[in-house]
Design a protein around this motif. Structure first.
Motif, PDB file in Angstrom:
ATOM      1  N   GLN A   1      -6.956  -8.118  -5.897  1.00  0.00           N
ATOM      2  CA  GLN A   1      -6.933  -9.993  -6.811  1.00  0.00           C
ATOM      3  C   GLN A   1      -5.949 -10.600  -7.701  1.00  0.00           C
ATOM      4  O   GLN A   1      -5.942 -11.916  -7.184  1.00  0.00           O
ATOM      5  N   GLY A   2      -4.862  -9.428  -6.137  1.00  0.00           N
ATOM      6  CA  GLY A   2      -3.470 -10.686  -7.001  1.00  0.00           C
ATOM      7  C   GLY A   2      -2.871 -11.687  -6.179  1.00  0.00           C
ATOM      8  O   GLY A   2      -3.163 -11.354  -5.444  1.00  0.00           O
ATOM      9  N   VAL A   3      -2.054 -12.247  -6.273  1.00  0.00           N
ATOM     10  CA  VAL A   3      -0.978 -13.470  -5.664  1.00  0.00           C
ATOM     11  C   VAL A   3      -0.322 -12.372  -5.043  1.00  0.00           C
ATOM     12  O   VAL A   3       0.058 -12.794  -3.733  1.00  0.00           O
ATOM     13  N   TYR A   4       0.012 -11.565  -4.849  1.00  0.00           N
ATOM     14  CA  TYR A   4       1.298 -10.409  -5.113  1.00  0.00           C
ATOM     15  C   TYR A   4       0.274  -9.154  -5.114  1.00  0.00           C
ATOM     16  O   TYR A   4      -0.712  -8.687  -5.122  1.00  0.00           O
ATOM     17  N   TYR A   5       0.975  -8.142  -3.710  1.00  0.00           N
ATOM     18  CA  TYR A   5       0.690  -6.878  -3.550  1.00  0.00           C
ATOM     19  C   TYR A   5       1.347  -6.094  -2.920  1.00  0.00           C
ATOM     20  O   TYR A   5       2.392  -6.465  -2.171  1.00  0.00           O
ATOM     21  N   LYS A   6       1.599  -4.790  -3.935  1.00  0.00           N
ATOM     22  CA  LYS A   6       2.684  -3.845  -3.704  1.00  0.00           C
ATOM     23  C   LYS A   6       2.426  -2.565  -4.108  1.00  0.00           C
ATOM     24  O   LYS A   6       0.995  -1.916  -4.706  1.00  0.00           O
ATOM     25  N   VAL A   7       2.405  -1.412  -3.204  1.00  0.00           N
ATOM     26  CA  VAL A   7       1.750  -0.491  -2.534  1.00  0.00           C
ATOM     27  C   VAL A   7       3.259   0.626  -3.453  1.00  0.00           C
ATOM     28  O   VAL A   7       4.297   0.210  -3.034  1.00  0.00           O
TER      29      VAL A   7
ATOM     30  N   PHE B   1       8.990 -10.638  -1.943  1.00  0.00           N
ATOM     31  CA  PHE B   1       9.969 -10.198  -2.853  1.00  0.00           C
ATOM     32  C   PHE B   1      10.296  -8.828  -2.725  1.00  0.00           C
ATOM     33  O   PHE B   1       9.600  -8.241  -2.332  1.00  0.00           O
ATOM     34  N   ILE B   2      11.389  -9.332  -2.241  1.00  0.00           N
ATOM     35  CA  ILE B   2      11.915  -7.688  -1.802  1.00  0.00           C
ATOM     36  C   ILE B   2      13.681  -7.638  -3.662  1.00  0.00           C
ATOM     37  O   ILE B   2      13.675  -7.590  -3.568  1.00  0.00           O
ATOM     38  N   SER B   3      13.224  -5.955  -3.301  1.00  0.00           N
ATOM     39  CA  SER B   3      13.740  -5.383  -4.318  1.00  0.00           C
ATOM     40  C   SER B   3      14.745  -3.976  -4.075  1.00  0.00           C
ATOM     41  O   SER B   3      13.953  -3.273  -2.984  1.00  0.00           O
ATOM     42  N   ASN B   4      15.527  -3.126  -4.619  1.00  0.00           N
ATOM     43  CA  ASN B   4      16.148  -2.088  -4.525  1.00  0.00           C
ATOM     44  C   ASN B   4      14.860  -0.825  -4.658  1.00  0.00           C
ATOM     45  O   ASN B   4      14.350  -0.584  -5.335  1.00  0.00           O
ATOM     46  N   TYR B   5      15.436   0.145  -3.363  1.00  0.00           N
ATOM     47  CA  TYR B   5      15.214   1.215  -4.073  1.00  0.00           C
ATOM     48  C   TYR B   5      15.532   1.833  -4.635  1.00  0.00           C
ATOM     49  O   TYR B   5      16.717   2.744  -4.150  1.00  0.00           O
TER      50      TYR B   5
ATOM     51  N   LEU C   1      11.955  -0.766   3.496  1.00  0.00           N
ATOM     52  CA  LEU C   1      10.641  -0.315   3.416  1.00  0.00           C
ATOM     53  C   LEU C   1       9.627  -0.775   2.569  1.00  0.00           C
ATOM     54  O   LEU C   1       9.774  -1.222   2.008  1.00  0.00           O
ATOM     55  N   MET C   2       8.544   0.235   2.982  1.00  0.00           N
ATOM     56  CA  MET C   2       7.515  -0.254   1.921  1.00  0.00           C
ATOM     57  C   MET C   2       7.677  -0.928  -0.124  1.00  0.00           C
ATOM     58  O   MET C   2       7.188  -1.426  -0.511  1.00  0.00           O
ATOM     59  N   HIS C   3       8.610   0.697   0.164  1.00  0.00           N
ATOM     60  CA  HIS C   3       9.356   0.699  -1.464  1.00  0.00           C
ATOM     61  C   HIS C   3       9.880  -0.412  -1.561  1.00  0.00           C
ATOM     62  O   HIS C   3      10.150  -1.069  -2.605  1.00  0.00           O
ATOM     63  N   SER C   4      10.432  -1.209  -1.168  1.00  0.00           N
ATOM     64  CA  SER C   4      11.283  -2.732  -1.308  1.00  0.00           C
ATOM     65  C   SER C   4      10.542  -3.074  -0.871  1.00  0.00           C
ATOM     66  O   SER C   4      11.059  -5.025  -1.925  1.00  0.00           O
ATOM     67  N   LEU C   5       9.564  -3.754  -0.973  1.00  0.00           N
ATOM     68  CA  LEU C   5       9.136  -5.367  -0.221  1.00  0.00           C
ATOM     69  C   LEU C   5       7.219  -4.932  -2.040  1.00  0.00           C
ATOM     70  O   LEU C   5       6.662  -4.053  -1.487  1.00  0.00           O
ATOM     71  N   CYS C   6       7.049  -6.191  -1.699  1.00  0.00           N
ATOM     72  CA  CYS C   6       6.477  -6.908  -2.347  1.00  0.00           C
ATOM     73  C   CYS C   6       5.680  -7.861  -1.581  1.00  0.00           C
ATOM     74  O   CYS C   6       6.564  -9.364  -2.150  1.00  0.00           O
ATOM     75  N   TYR C   7       4.405  -8.368  -0.962  1.00  0.00           N
ATOM     76  CA  TYR C   7       4.078  -9.514   0.263  1.00  0.00           C
ATOM     77  C   TYR C   7       3.446  -9.779  -1.187  1.00  0.00           C
ATOM     78  O   TYR C   7       2.393  -9.833  -1.783  1.00  0.00           O
TER      79      TYR C   7
ATOM     80  N   ASP D   1      -2.003 -12.970   0.802  1.00  0.00           N
ATOM     81  CA  ASP D   1      -2.766 -13.417   2.052  1.00  0.00           C
ATOM     82  C   ASP D   1      -1.348 -13.424   2.753  1.00  0.00           C
ATOM     83  O   ASP D   1      -2.146 -13.727   4.305  1.00  0.00           O
ATOM     84  N   VAL D   2      -0.620 -12.532   3.139  1.00  0.00           N
ATOM     85  CA  VAL D   2       0.480 -13.051   4.329  1.00  0.00           C
ATOM     86  C   VAL D   2      -0.181 -11.353   5.039  1.00  0.00           C
ATOM     87  O   VAL D   2       0.123 -11.550   6.274  1.00  0.00           O
ATOM     88  N   LEU D   3      -0.421 -10.800   3.929  1.00  0.00           N
ATOM     89  CA  LEU D   3      -1.376  -9.046   4.606  1.00  0.00           C
ATOM     90  C   LEU D   3      -2.846  -9.491   4.768  1.00  0.00           C
ATOM     91  O   LEU D   3      -2.849  -8.958   6.139  1.00  0.00           O
ATOM     92  N   ARG D   4      -3.488 -10.214   4.485  1.00  0.00           N
ATOM     93  CA  ARG D   4      -4.254 -10.830   5.019  1.00  0.00           C
ATOM     94  C   ARG D   4      -4.861 -11.373   6.418  1.00  0.00           C
ATOM     95  O   ARG D   4      -6.008 -10.741   6.839  1.00  0.00           O
ATOM     96  N   ASP D   5      -4.095 -12.541   6.783  1.00  0.00           N
ATOM     97  CA  ASP D   5      -4.448 -13.619   7.237  1.00  0.00           C
ATOM     98  C   ASP D   5      -5.086 -12.918   8.924  1.00  0.00           C
ATOM     99  O   ASP D   5      -5.115 -13.160   9.415  1.00  0.00           O
TER     100      ASP D   5
END
Length: 348
Positions: A90-96, A128-132, A172-178, A181-185
């Protein structure tokens, strides 16, 4: 699709298979780092576990209703668990966040402030990108992967504003937060019962992202060094067929020189894909499995048939050349270069 008026700021999907020993630390790091905020959602995906993971997931949901949800499914592998969390998000953003990893509390608080600001100001930021940080707990060491020299800071930017990435700086997946809707579309081609699908997750959606933001924070803590871990060298050799499967999916996703408008994004994706082909080449040389050499030859032949230009860049660039040296001496040189790179960049 959730009603965006009621949406959470972010959903953290936690794929969990026989994760009873690790999941509490992971979940607690998100709860505490977010100060138990009501606009944060945690979805624990029990992927057909045989230990206490299902019961623990339900207990967490009962303890924090409205924040934590438990999802149970038959075992489908990491990719299917990622997709289950995405479907429920239900989030606007999704992070694994994998169940044996965790998030830094201070960095998480900073990320949430930034994401909330985007939503409040109605600014669309697709990625949204961050370090890991590689956390080698058993060795008492860690290695941070940051993007300070590759990405602009404190601004929303497009692909044409990014710089060049070093070999150890792939997104990598660790650094990404999409954005969810980008992932779903257009969906994600995640195969079941397959390791290394995080490469698909970190590659296929990139051209859909028009706007990015990089925060120079060490958010994701990636636990590495456990026996049998998917990035362990011996394990990767045993799962060579799954490396091939993932690389083929990435290959067929784009004709990079025709489909990708941004030259800088195209160059980055070509480098990432070349790395995947190089991994297939190196681990074929490390494998004693019958027929592995022929399957590698076929993979390269299929790439040449699919896109001759991608083939030339992947095969005859520096990485492709040195990971496909021929003969007994060539194999030893290739493996030696790989082991040296592993020590320098500390990626497993």
């Amino acid at each position: 699709m959730p009603n965006t008026a009621c949406a959470k700021t972010i959903t953290f999907g936690i794929p969990s298979y026989n994760a009873a020993a690790d999941m509490d630390h992971c979940i607690t790091s998100i709860l505490e780092g977010s100060a138990y905020a009501s606009d944060v959602e945690i979805i624990i995906v029990d992927d057909g576990s045989h230990d206490e993971t299902p019961q623990k997931a339900d207990e967490w949901e009962a303890r924090y209703p409205g924040i934590i949800r438990a999802v149970h499914q038959e075992n489908g592998g990491h990719g299917m668990a990622v997709m289950a969390g995405l479907r429920e998000a239900q989030g606007v953003y999704y992070k694994v966040v994998d169940s044996d990893d965790w998030l830094d509390g201070q960095a998480l608080s900073a990320m949430l402030s930034i994401l909330r600001g985007f939503i409040e100001r109605d600014l669309r930021v697709d990625l949204f990108i961050s370090n890991y940080v590689y956390e080698k707990v058993h060795e008492g060491t860690h290695n941070t992967v940051s993007y300070r020299m590759a990405l602009p800071r404190k601004k929303i930017f497009g692909w044409d504003e990014m710089g060049r990435f070093r070999p150890d700086q792939n997104l990598l997946m660790h650094s990404l937060c999409y954005r969810t809707d980008v992932l779903r579309d257009e969906g994600l081609p995640m195969p079941a019962h397959t390791f290394y699908v995080d490469n698909i997750y970190a590659y296929v959606p990139l051209p859909r992202c028009r706007t990015m933001y990089y925060a120079d924070i060490d958010l994701y803590r990636y636990f590495i060094g456990r026996e049998g871990q998917s990035v362990n060298e011996a394990t990767m050799v045993k799962r060579l067929d799954q490396q091939f499967r993932v690389t083929r999916i990435m290959m067929s996703s784009f004709h990079l020189f025709d489909d990708i408008e941004s030259s800088r994004l195209r160059s980055y994706m070509m480098g990432y894909f070349t790395m995947m082909m190089a991994i297939c080449s190196v681990f074929t040389k490390l494998s004693d499995e019958e027929g592995a050499d022929e399957r590698l030859k076929q993979l390269w032949a299929d790439l040449k048939e699919f896109d001759a230009r991608m083939y030339r860049h992947a095969r005859y660039g520096v990485l492709g050349f040195f990971t496909n040296l021929r003969g007994r001496a060539g194999e030893k040189t290739t493996v030696g270069i790989y082991h040296m790179a592993s020590k320098i960049f500390k990626f497993n």
